[in-house]
Motif scaffolding. Structure first.
Motif, PDB file in Angstrom:
ATOM      1  N   VAL A   1       0.865  -1.184   0.000  1.00  0.00           N
ATOM      2  CA  VAL A   1       0.000   0.000   0.000  1.00  0.00           C
ATOM      3  C   VAL A   1       0.898   1.229   0.000  1.00  0.00           C
ATOM      4  O   VAL A   1       2.092   1.142   0.285  1.00  0.00           O
ATOM      5  CB  VAL A   1      -0.951   0.025   1.227  1.00  0.00           C
ATOM      6  N   THR A   2       0.320   2.375  -0.323  1.00  0.00           N
ATOM      7  CA  THR A   2       1.058   3.629  -0.322  1.00  0.00           C
ATOM      8  C   THR A   2       0.385   4.587   0.649  1.00  0.00           C
ATOM      9  O   THR A   2      -0.810   4.862   0.535  1.00  0.00           O
ATOM     10  CB  THR A   2       1.094   4.251  -1.728  1.00  0.00           C
ATOM     11  N   ALA A   3       1.163   5.073   1.602  1.00  0.00           N
ATOM     12  CA  ALA A   3       0.649   6.030   2.585  1.00  0.00           C
ATOM     13  C   ALA A   3       0.750   7.437   2.005  1.00  0.00           C
ATOM     14  O   ALA A   3       1.780   7.830   1.464  1.00  0.00           O
ATOM     15  CB  ALA A   3       1.439   5.933   3.884  1.00  0.00           C
ATOM     16  N   ARG A   4      -0.334   8.173   2.125  1.00  0.00           N
ATOM     17  CA  ARG A   4      -0.406   9.532   1.605  1.00  0.00           C
ATOM     18  C   ARG A   4      -0.321  10.529   2.764  1.00  0.00           C
ATOM     19  O   ARG A   4      -0.609  10.180   3.903  1.00  0.00           O
ATOM     20  CB  ARG A   4      -1.694   9.721   0.822  1.00  0.00           C
ATOM     21  N   ALA A   5       0.037  11.760   2.436  1.00  0.00           N
ATOM     22  CA  ALA A   5       0.166  12.811   3.452  1.00  0.00           C
ATOM     23  C   ALA A   5      -1.209  13.344   3.814  1.00  0.00           C
ATOM     24  O   ALA A   5      -1.587  14.466   3.503  1.00  0.00           O
ATOM     25  CB  ALA A   5       1.063  13.934   2.946  1.00  0.00           C
ATOM     26  N   GLN A   6      -1.982  12.495   4.474  1.00  0.00           N
ATOM     27  CA  GLN A   6      -3.314  12.848   4.958  1.00  0.00           C
ATOM     28  C   GLN A   6      -3.420  12.352   6.397  1.00  0.00           C
ATOM     29  O   GLN A   6      -3.504  11.147   6.634  1.00  0.00           O
ATOM     30  CB  GLN A   6      -4.393  12.205   4.079  1.00  0.00           C
ATOM     31  N   PRO A   7      -3.365  13.263   7.359  1.00  0.00           N
ATOM     32  CA  PRO A   7      -3.394  12.839   8.765  1.00  0.00           C
ATOM     33  C   PRO A   7      -4.649  12.032   9.108  1.00  0.00           C
ATOM     34  O   PRO A   7      -5.747  12.304   8.606  1.00  0.00           O
ATOM     35  CB  PRO A   7      -3.380  14.165   9.528  1.00  0.00           C
ATOM     36  N   HIS A   8      -4.440  11.034   9.967  1.00  0.00           N
ATOM     37  CA  HIS A   8      -5.543  10.183  10.417  1.00  0.00           C
ATOM     38  C   HIS A   8      -5.103   9.496  11.703  1.00  0.00           C
ATOM     39  O   HIS A   8      -3.962   9.062  11.829  1.00  0.00           O
ATOM     40  CB  HIS A   8      -5.868   9.151   9.332  1.00  0.00           C
ATOM     41  N   GLN A   9      -5.975   9.411  12.667  1.00  0.00           N
ATOM     42  CA  GLN A   9      -5.724   8.724  13.934  1.00  0.00           C
ATOM     43  C   GLN A   9      -4.460   9.261  14.630  1.00  0.00           C
ATOM     44  O   GLN A   9      -3.643   8.503  15.139  1.00  0.00           O
ATOM     45  CB  GLN A   9      -5.637   7.216  13.703  1.00  0.00           C
ATOM     46  N   ASN A  10      -4.311  10.583  14.630  1.00  0.00           N
ATOM     47  CA  ASN A  10      -3.181  11.261  15.273  1.00  0.00           C
ATOM     48  C   ASN A  10      -1.820  10.892  14.679  1.00  0.00           C
ATOM     49  O   ASN A  10      -0.796  10.972  15.353  1.00  0.00           O
ATOM     50  CB  ASN A  10      -3.180  11.016  16.783  1.00  0.00           C
ATOM     51  N   LEU A  11      -1.817  10.458  13.425  1.00  0.00           N
ATOM     52  CA  LEU A  11      -0.588  10.195  12.687  1.00  0.00           C
ATOM     53  C   LEU A  11      -0.600  11.041  11.422  1.00  0.00           C
ATOM     54  O   LEU A  11      -1.664  11.407  10.923  1.00  0.00           O
ATOM     55  CB  LEU A  11      -0.454   8.708  12.364  1.00  0.00           C
ATOM     56  N   ASP A  12       0.581  11.349  10.893  1.00  0.00           N
ATOM     57  CA  ASP A  12       0.695  12.303   9.783  1.00  0.00           C
ATOM     58  C   ASP A  12       0.312  11.746   8.420  1.00  0.00           C
ATOM     59  O   ASP A  12       0.096  12.505   7.470  1.00  0.00           O
ATOM     60  CB  ASP A  12       2.127  12.848   9.699  1.00  0.00           C
ATOM     61  N   TYR A  13       0.236  10.427   8.284  1.00  0.00           N
ATOM     62  CA  TYR A  13      -0.036   9.791   6.997  1.00  0.00           C
ATOM     63  C   TYR A  13      -1.149   8.766   7.163  1.00  0.00           C
ATOM     64  O   TYR A  13      -1.450   8.335   8.275  1.00  0.00           O
ATOM     65  CB  TYR A  13       1.231   9.105   6.460  1.00  0.00           C
ATOM     66  N   SER A  14      -1.725   8.346   6.041  1.00  0.00           N
ATOM     67  CA  SER A  14      -2.757   7.316   6.102  1.00  0.00           C
ATOM     68  C   SER A  14      -2.815   6.548   4.793  1.00  0.00           C
ATOM     69  O   SER A  14      -2.294   6.991   3.767  1.00  0.00           O
ATOM     70  CB  SER A  14      -4.118   7.934   6.412  1.00  0.00           C
ATOM     71  N   THR A  15      -3.456   5.405   4.857  1.00  0.00           N
ATOM     72  CA  THR A  15      -3.680   4.578   3.677  1.00  0.00           C
ATOM     73  C   THR A  15      -4.951   3.775   3.876  1.00  0.00           C
ATOM     74  O   THR A  15      -5.418   3.597   5.007  1.00  0.00           O
ATOM     75  CB  THR A  15      -2.491   3.629   3.411  1.00  0.00           C
ATOM     76  N   ASP A  16      -5.503   3.292   2.782  1.00  0.00           N
ATOM     77  CA  ASP A  16      -6.642   2.378   2.828  1.00  0.00           C
ATOM     78  C   ASP A  16      -6.107   0.970   2.605  1.00  0.00           C
ATOM     79  O   ASP A  16      -5.302   0.737   1.696  1.00  0.00           O
ATOM     80  CB  ASP A  16      -7.663   2.720   1.745  1.00  0.00           C
ATOM     81  N   VAL A  17      -6.547   0.054   3.424  1.00  0.00           N
ATOM     82  CA  VAL A  17      -6.081  -1.327   3.321  1.00  0.00           C
ATOM     83  C   VAL A  17      -7.270  -2.266   3.478  1.00  0.00           C
ATOM     84  O   VAL A  17      -8.190  -1.994   4.253  1.00  0.00           O
ATOM     85  CB  VAL A  17      -4.979  -1.625   4.371  1.00  0.00           C
ATOM     86  N   THR A  18      -7.260  -3.339   2.694  1.00  0.00           N
ATOM     87  CA  THR A  18      -8.305  -4.357   2.798  1.00  0.00           C
ATOM     88  C   THR A  18      -7.964  -5.289   3.948  1.00  0.00           C
ATOM     89  O   THR A  18      -6.895  -5.922   3.947  1.00  0.00           O
ATOM     90  CB  THR A  18      -8.419  -5.161   1.487  1.00  0.00           C
ATOM     91  N   LEU A  19      -8.846  -5.348   4.939  1.00  0.00           N
ATOM     92  CA  LEU A  19      -8.676  -6.262   6.062  1.00  0.00           C
ATOM     93  C   LEU A  19      -9.588  -7.462   5.824  1.00  0.00           C
ATOM     94  O   LEU A  19     -10.818  -7.332   5.832  1.00  0.00           O
ATOM     95  CB  LEU A  19      -9.011  -5.570   7.381  1.00  0.00           C
ATOM     96  N   LEU A  20      -8.970  -8.589   5.585  1.00  0.00           N
ATOM     97  CA  LEU A  20      -9.731  -9.799   5.294  1.00  0.00           C
ATOM     98  C   LEU A  20     -10.415 -10.305   6.558  1.00  0.00           C
ATOM     99  O   LEU A  20      -9.991  -9.988   7.671  1.00  0.00           O
ATOM    100  CB  LEU A  20      -8.792 -10.850   4.701  1.00  0.00           C
ATOM    101  N   PRO A  21     -11.474 -11.091   6.412  1.00  0.00           N
ATOM    102  CA  PRO A  21     -12.202 -11.587   7.587  1.00  0.00           C
ATOM    103  C   PRO A  21     -11.308 -12.396   8.529  1.00  0.00           C
ATOM    104  O   PRO A  21     -10.482 -13.194   8.074  1.00  0.00           O
ATOM    105  CB  PRO A  21     -13.290 -12.483   6.990  1.00  0.00           C
TER     106      PRO A  21
END
Length: 103
Positions: free
Chosen positions: A73-93
């Motif tokens: 995955v690639t983390a982008r410079a979009q803060p999320h959850q009190n961190l400076d970067y974020s990414t979308d990831v598929t979490l399998l069941p």
């Protein structure tokens, strides 16, 4: 500091995530846990931008799983959850995914 929660408050979704840090210069690890039988696309905060690879997926056929999900995955410079970067990831069941920062 060898440990930091990313999200310990998603109990309603049965999702937990945390970071592990080694020695100076070692890549960070993000551990993402999905304790439900439902696949989810999850936005998670990360401490660094750029490429992160899937170091381990408990759904890998090597471990008796069905496979699927991303290999990186690639983390982008979009803060999320009190961190400076974020990414979308598929979490399998019913799975655990460990992402490793590419340095």
């Amino acid at each position: 500091e060898g440990f930091r929660w990313i999200d310990a408050d998603a109990a309603d979704l049965s999702l937990y995530s945390f970071l592990r840090f080694g020695d100076a210069g070692d890549p960070a690890l993000a551990v993402l846990c999905n304790f439900t039988p439902v696949q989810r696309v999850w936005t998670t905060g990360l401490p660094a931008g750029g490429a992160w690879e899937v170091l381990l997926s408990s759904e890998d056929p090597l471990y008796g799983g069905q496979g699927g999900g991303e290999s990186r995955v690639t983390a982008r410079a979009q803060p999320h959850q009190n961190l400076d970067y974020s990414t979308d990831v598929t979490l399998l069941p019913l799975s655990v995914t460990i992402l490793k920062q590419k340095v």
